[in-house]
Scaffold this active site. Structure first.
Site, PDB file in Angstrom:
ATOM      1  N   LYS A 129       0.849  -1.202   0.000  1.00  0.00           N
ATOM      2  CA  LYS A 129       0.000   0.000   0.000  1.00  0.00           C
ATOM      3  C   LYS A 129       0.881   1.247   0.000  1.00  0.00           C
ATOM      4  CE  LYS A 129      -1.345   2.716   2.961  1.00  0.00           C
ATOM      5  NZ  LYS A 129      -1.003   3.934   2.217  1.00  0.00           N
ATOM      6  N   GLU A 132       9.549   0.200  11.237  1.00  0.00           N
ATOM      7  CA  GLU A 132      10.683   1.120  11.066  1.00  0.00           C
ATOM      8  C   GLU A 132      10.116   2.522  11.231  1.00  0.00           C
ATOM      9  OE1 GLU A 132      13.783   0.299  10.709  1.00  0.00           O
ATOM     10  OE2 GLU A 132      13.501  -1.838  10.351  1.00  0.00           O
ATOM     11  N   GLU A 160      10.834  14.952  15.933  1.00  0.00           N
ATOM     12  CA  GLU A 160      11.257  14.798  14.542  1.00  0.00           C
ATOM     13  C   GLU A 160      10.604  15.889  13.700  1.00  0.00           C
ATOM     14  OE1 GLU A 160       9.807  11.348  12.339  1.00  0.00           O
ATOM     15  OE2 GLU A 160      11.872  10.939  11.777  1.00  0.00           O
ATOM     16  N   CYS A 205      14.477   9.458   7.731  1.00  0.00           N
ATOM     17  CA  CYS A 205      14.348   8.976   9.117  1.00  0.00           C
ATOM     18  C   CYS A 205      15.695   8.945   9.818  1.00  0.00           C
ATOM     19  CB  CYS A 205      13.715   7.594   9.130  1.00  0.00           C
ATOM     20  SG  CYS A 205      14.590   6.418   8.099  1.00  0.00           S
TER      21      CYS A 205
HETATM   22  P1  NAD Z   1       2.948   8.101   8.241  1.00  0.00           P
HETATM   23  O1  NAD Z   1       3.093   7.230   9.431  1.00  0.00           O
HETATM   24  O2  NAD Z   1       1.931   9.179   8.270  1.00  0.00           O
HETATM   25  O3  NAD Z   1       2.536   7.174   6.986  1.00  0.00           O
HETATM   26  C1  NAD Z   1       3.336   6.113   6.539  1.00  0.00           C
HETATM   27  C2  NAD Z   1       2.490   5.148   5.741  1.00  0.00           C
HETATM   28  O4  NAD Z   1       1.553   4.516   6.593  1.00  0.00           O
HETATM   29  C3  NAD Z   1       1.648   5.788   4.644  1.00  0.00           C
HETATM   30  O5  NAD Z   1       1.530   4.854   3.580  1.00  0.00           O
HETATM   31  C4  NAD Z   1       0.295   5.996   5.332  1.00  0.00           C
HETATM   32  O6  NAD Z   1      -0.763   6.047   4.410  1.00  0.00           O
HETATM   33  C5  NAD Z   1       0.225   4.756   6.191  1.00  0.00           C
HETATM   34  N1  NAD Z   1      -0.516   4.862   7.446  1.00  0.00           N
HETATM   35  C6  NAD Z   1      -0.588   5.909   8.302  1.00  0.00           C
HETATM   36  N2  NAD Z   1      -1.307   5.573   9.393  1.00  0.00           N
HETATM   37  C7  NAD Z   1      -1.675   4.279   9.243  1.00  0.00           C
HETATM   38  C8  NAD Z   1      -2.406   3.341  10.037  1.00  0.00           C
HETATM   39  N3  NAD Z   1      -2.912   3.679  11.230  1.00  0.00           N
HETATM   40  N4  NAD Z   1      -2.565   2.094   9.567  1.00  0.00           N
HETATM   41  C9  NAD Z   1      -2.034   1.728   8.391  1.00  0.00           C
HETATM   42  N5  NAD Z   1      -1.352   2.551   7.572  1.00  0.00           N
HETATM   43  C10 NAD Z   1      -1.169   3.817   8.004  1.00  0.00           C
HETATM   44  O7  NAD Z   1       4.391   8.635   7.913  1.00  0.00           O
HETATM   45  P2  NAD Z   1       4.869   9.594   6.715  1.00  0.00           P
HETATM   46  O8  NAD Z   1       4.586  11.000   7.083  1.00  0.00           O
HETATM   47  O9  NAD Z   1       4.349   9.097   5.403  1.00  0.00           O
HETATM   48  O10 NAD Z   1       6.456   9.311   6.708  1.00  0.00           O
HETATM   49  C11 NAD Z   1       7.336   9.975   7.510  1.00  0.00           C
HETATM   50  C12 NAD Z   1       7.709   9.131   8.710  1.00  0.00           C
HETATM   51  O11 NAD Z   1       8.303   7.895   8.303  1.00  0.00           O
HETATM   52  C13 NAD Z   1       8.766   9.795   9.571  1.00  0.00           C
HETATM   53  O12 NAD Z   1       8.423   9.670  10.939  1.00  0.00           O
HETATM   54  C14 NAD Z   1      10.030   9.008   9.269  1.00  0.00           C
HETATM   55  O13 NAD Z   1      10.995   9.047  10.281  1.00  0.00           O
HETATM   56  C15 NAD Z   1       9.492   7.646   9.054  1.00  0.00           C
HETATM   57  N6  NAD Z   1      10.445   6.814   8.287  1.00  0.00           N
HETATM   58  C16 NAD Z   1      11.124   5.818   8.941  1.00  0.00           C
HETATM   59  C17 NAD Z   1      12.062   5.047   8.260  1.00  0.00           C
HETATM   60  C18 NAD Z   1      12.809   3.942   8.958  1.00  0.00           C
HETATM   61  O14 NAD Z   1      13.339   3.082   8.285  1.00  0.00           O
HETATM   62  N7  NAD Z   1      12.870   3.911  10.278  1.00  0.00           N
HETATM   63  C19 NAD Z   1      12.301   5.292   6.910  1.00  0.00           C
HETATM   64  C20 NAD Z   1      11.602   6.320   6.269  1.00  0.00           C
HETATM   65  C21 NAD Z   1      10.662   7.076   6.979  1.00  0.00           C
END
Ligand code: NAD
Length: 484
Positions: free
Chosen positions: A178, A252, A386, A286
């Protein structure tokens, strides 16, 4: 080039979506719509899970030998390698990553992951007979965990899909991906490449959608494991659903990593390195090391060097190869970063470069000015939360123990670096900081080694044999004891 699409990749075919809902992909640079694609709904997710379930329960994929699956992933890898430039361009178009970063990391790193996972899979003892404690051999098998829901964020879309998809495929799982609603375009090219490589029908489906549909996928009874990359807040919500359902889950999540500059560091080389580790992908990473720890003895020198380095970075059109900082992915992210810049000032930190306001010459697009704060206390919110943009905090420390204490004074534990002329001193600091990854005078991820977070940065590891193990269940088969 017309990037519009009207179908979803479900069950190995391009199918008509269940509704007329669309996602408008908007260029973060021009603020214009660059493509319209179907927005997946819960009905589309149900169809994708049903296809994955059938492919897992009845299809050939989990029953093929590891060598047969490896051959298909090798074919996929070759096709991926041939389209890296195109993949990089799509990611720059949809989320505004500077093309230099897309061509360095957004597209090539996923391909390097495929190759690294293939190397692991070729060597893995998928089934082994071990001497048992009772005298008879025990057969230990690694079997696929089942139907996997893979949920990536928008910031490094292919990178975070591949770290889940490839080990899942090699293990014999079937997968529903997704993608985030901001970044569906790269996933269309991915679907084409998987299809061309001969991945059987139903083994992979891709449904781009928002978080409600993501939550539906997570809770779906047909899903055996959730692999998620994204914010810590969403990770907590997902973990609680998976906990209730006893689903396998790997997470992650976010980070607030520290780069420690030791007193013996060569500042010219350190600034070249910091530019990358702190501001890659316009700060939307991240692992970004946005807390810069400098000793009181060299504090002003480090602040000045960093200010000069950041002020000289080229901000602008991500398609320009000279650009080092592009726009934020969306207006809400631009506003979020601006809110934190204002907050830092309210908290008493001193802006030495940047600050709020549009970067010069850019009258549209979701740009912010790369900003360096000095006089930051590690307890300030700009040092704890963050921000996910090009905003750095320089924090003073008394001695190395104090630097390690400050680095560890964080809810997160994802990454970090130390900059020093003394390799052993660097390794010593690396051993003391509680994070899942660490770099001494560099932060180049190695896909043969586990990657992941301590504390609120996640659960589980990606890459290496440990990353593949997240997609297998272990089965022990007892065999008869020897006669007598
Ligand atoms: P986000 O959590 O809002 O969304 C990430 C993904 O999850 C999207 O596809 C979103 O549609 C989906 N999503 C959100 N809530 C959900 C739920 N309750 N159930 C299922 N799916 C859900 O994050 P974002 O703003 O898209 O990305 C930025 C974040 O990602 C930052 O916090 C960053 O640090 C983190 N990140 C972590 C890593 C790592 O490897 N640790 C790598 C890249 C990004």
């Amino acid at each position: 080039m017309n990037l519009d699409r009207d179908a979803l990749f479900i069950g190995g075919e391009w199918v008509k979506p269940a509704s007329d809902a669309v996602l408008r992909v908007v260029s973060p640079h021009s603020e214009e719509v660059v493509a319209t694609v179907p927005e997946g709904t819960t009905a589309d997710v149900d169809a994708a899970v049903a296809a994955a379930r059938t492919a897992f329960d009845e299809g050939p994929w989990p029953r093929m030998s590891p060598a047969e699956r490896i051959a298909v992933v090798e074919a996929f890898s070759a096709r991926y390698a041939a389209r890296l430039g195109e993949m990089a361009d799509l990611i720059t178009t949809e989320m505004g990553a500077p093309t230099s970063f897309s061509n360095l990391a957004q597209a090539p790193a996923p391909w390097m992951q495929i190759e690294a996972f293939l190397a692991v899979a070729r060597e893995l003892p998928w089934e082994e007979a071990r001497p048992g404690a009772l005298g008879a051999d025990v057969v230990v098998r690694r079997e696929p965990v089942g139907v996997v829901a893979a949920i990536p964020p928008w910031n490094v879309p292919q990178f975070t899909i591949m770290s889940k998809l490839v080990p899942a495929l090699l293990a014999g799982c079937t997968v529903v991906v997704k993608p985030a609603p901001e970044t569906p375009l790269d996933a269309y090219l991915l679907a084409e490449l998987l299809s061309e490589a001969g991945v059987p029908p139903g083994v992979v489906s891709i449904v781009a959608a928002g978080r409600e549909v993501g939550a539906h996928l997570v809770a779906h009874p047909g899903v055996d494991k959730v692999a998620f990359t994204g914010s810590t807040a969403a990770g907590r919500a997902i973990a609680s659903v998976c906990g209730e359902q006893l689903k396998r889950v790997s997470l992650e999540l976010g980070g607030k990593s520290a780069a420690i500059v030791l007193d013996d560091a060569d500042l010219t080389a350190t600034m070249e390195g910091l530019k990358f580790v702190a501001l890659m992908n316009s700060g939307q990473a991240c692992v970004a090391q946005t807390r810069i720890l400098a000793s009181r003895a060299r504090y002003d020198e480090v602040v000045d060097a960093l200010a000069e380095t950041v002020a000289a970075m080229k901000v602008g059109d991500p398609a320009d190869p000279e650009t080092e900082i592009g726009p934020m992915v969306a207006q809400r992210q631009q506003e979020r970063v601006e809110k934190y810049i204002a907050l830092g000032q309210e908290e008493g930190a001193r802006v030495v470069v940047g600050g709020n306001g549009r970067p010069e010459g850019l009258d549209r697009g979701w740009y912010v000015r790369p900003t360096v704060f000095a006089d930051v206390d590690n307890r300030m919110r700009i040092a704890q939360e963050e921000i996910f943009g090009p905003v750095l905090s320089v924090i003073p420390y008394d001695d190395v123990d104090d630097a390690v204490r400050i680095a560890n004074d964080s809810d997160y534990g994802l990454a970090g670096t130390v900059w020093t002329a003394d390799h052993e001193a660097g390794l010593d600091v690396a051993r003391r900081v509680r994070t899942g990854t660490y770099g001494v005078n560099t932060y180049t991820m190695d896909f043969a080694a586990p990657f992941g977070g301590y504390k609120a940065s996640g659960v589980g590891r990606e890459f290496g044999p440990e990353g593949l193990a997240q997609y297998t269940e272990l089965k022990s088969i007892y065999t008869p004891l020897p006669e007598g």
